[in-house]
Write an enzyme that holds these catalytic residues in place. Sequence first.
Site, PDB file in Angstrom:
ATOM      1  CB  CYS A  94     -40.834 -14.099   2.501  1.00 29.99           C
ATOM      2  SG  CYS A  94     -42.618 -14.155   2.538  1.00 29.99           S
ATOM      3  NE  ARG A 131     -50.764 -13.345   4.119  1.00 29.69           N
ATOM      4  CZ  ARG A 131     -49.924 -12.825   3.223  1.00 29.69           C
ATOM      5  NH1 ARG A 131     -50.385 -12.360   2.077  1.00 29.69           N
ATOM      6  NH2 ARG A 131     -48.628 -12.760   3.462  1.00 29.69           N
ATOM      7  CG  HIS A 193     -41.574 -14.363   8.689  1.00 29.98           C
ATOM      8  ND1 HIS A 193     -42.211 -13.869   9.788  1.00 29.98           N
ATOM      9  CD2 HIS A 193     -42.526 -14.692   7.797  1.00 29.98           C
ATOM     10  CE1 HIS A 193     -43.498 -13.895   9.545  1.00 29.98           C
ATOM     11  NE2 HIS A 193     -43.732 -14.389   8.360  1.00 29.98           N
TER      12      HIS A 193
END
Lengths: 245, 422
Positions: A94, A131, A193
């Site tokens: 990330c 997002r 993640h």
Amino acid sequence: MKLIIGWLYPQLMSTYGDKGNILVLKKRCKWRGLDVQILNLNEGFKTGDLNKCDLLFMGGAQDRQQKIVSGDLRKKARALSELIEQGIPGLYICGAYQFLGKYYKEADGTIIKGLGIFDLYTENPGENIERLIGNIIIDSQFGKLIGFENHGGRTYLGKNIEPLGKVQRGFGNNGKDGFEGAIYKNSIGSYFHGPILPKNPKLADHLIKLALEKKYNSPIKLVPLENSIEEKARKTIAKRLNVNL
Amino acid sequence: MNFLIVLFGKLFSKLIIFSNLGGGATWPGHIALNMNPVFIKETLENSRTKIILIAGTNGKTTTSKLIQHIFEKNGKTTLHNSSGANLLNGIASALILNSNFFGKVNKDFAILEVDENTLPLALRQLTPDFLVLLNLFRDQLDRYGEVNTIASNWKKSIEKLPKKTTLILNANDPVIAFLKGNGRSLYFGLNERSNLSQTEDWADSVFCPGCNSRLEFTKVYFSHMGEYLCRKCGFKTPKLDQSKPYFPLSGNYNKYNTLAAVLATETAGIKEDSINTALKSFNPAFGRQEQIKVNGKKVQIFLSKNPTGFNESLRTVKNAKSVLFALNDRIPDGRDVSWIWDLDFESYANSFRSTIVTGDRTYDLALRLRYALFKKFDPVENLQQAIKKALNITKNGETLYILPTYSAMLEIRKILTGKKIL
């Protein structure tokens, strides 16, 4: 045999359960009787400590933390760049993944320079653009990788870098070109993640194997470990997203 | 206009409950706000009701219930947007159900809990007399975003509040203690020996909200909650404005909820003695340390929906013989389960005789326990079977402790009590 795993900014860059990646690397070494040491590289660490590491890991963070880290890491950029060029394996998730690229363009057009080690750049399309969030499955050289992604930035790869995999379900780097993550030499960048390694033991073992081979300069065969819970956890998501494993 | 909204809202709510479609806690409000976007604002301006607004990642419901209990035991009338209806539609619904046909709320106090993202929106519609801010932890990053983002949105809307709003702030959470309105600020917090020597690895707010320098913690109660000082700009734990009450619930967590409720009600005019008397007769909200008896065995549920909450629950049940962990990943739980890797399961690897894991993400949780080196744990995907198995393993006289995420808690409660709650 012994591995030293350098964890870059454990206090600042670990928003998304990134601790899990370190735990998985550590335990999978220990279960095979390998010695393992985690070297925490917190803000202000000595550049020389980087050279002690056989494997590097860096996670994501909130904006405020990321600013502090970028100030600190810039001072060590050359050392890190040399290690990556030499093929020291690493996993960058990330925020760390973005930071290794050329730049990050904020929604208002401000450009934050990256370390320029990975041939890629990232743009944030703004708060009003959604997002990229959700479970994700990609096809990679390590088989199907399964995880969760949650990022505003859209990353675009240049010519001198390969994607980590092709998106089967989810968004990936930018939600458009169908690629996720990046591989450059022995370094891997990704938006996964969840964290990435527990449900993807093949990738975890690949990093351990590379690190050992690099350090001891000879081919290594890792003792296989039992992965039945991993398989079931993978199946839960694959089944839900209608993907055959 | 509002007369019609209230009339239809009340009827509609009855209809929903009557036809068993749910508890009617949000739909009437949803429709009301569509018909009149300033319904909340108009209704409250029209009423003499004092407003207490409660926000924070953890403890909203328990704190609201405590405040409500203290007021009611002292002869005040209250309304509360219950059962997790903490968006604007939930608030509007609560107002509809508690107002007369002149659009006036007929209660002394409106105790309104709001979701982290809803607080700024709510503050545009209403001016609270008391704004109680509990804490900010990472929670459902996929839904709420990052702690710093929420904090900066809060800061902007709280700065605009008029003088009449008293802020009731947690002194031990740096981000909360840093907030300032234009009226009075009062602080609650713990004042005891700390149980940790430093902030936990994954703690969210270890930097000064004023100048971004690293904070120096002299006491840590859990996560980033403690006593702190910024060497650069001098920001530090504010002085506490309160006395030590009776604590009706276990866990440090609930101490904060109690302290917040006590400071709020005390400031609203209830006497210390009367508050303590009320606290002694308090029963927890559903799923929050609630005890249920099943076939002669005790079951206690600890809603555990994010890292801080779950870790505190683990700490509270550390002497348990039999535990059940339930992890769901539906919208109210957060679809991202990566937070389980931030939990301190390692400290409890040998604590329990029996550990059963269940929920939508049974095997993610099982995997977490494998890496935490739990000696024995049983993954059972089906919730009903998991509960059955856990109850069988729990001996007579022992308590089965259940730590579920939100939607798992609702299901478990339904299974254990045979009743629907929402």
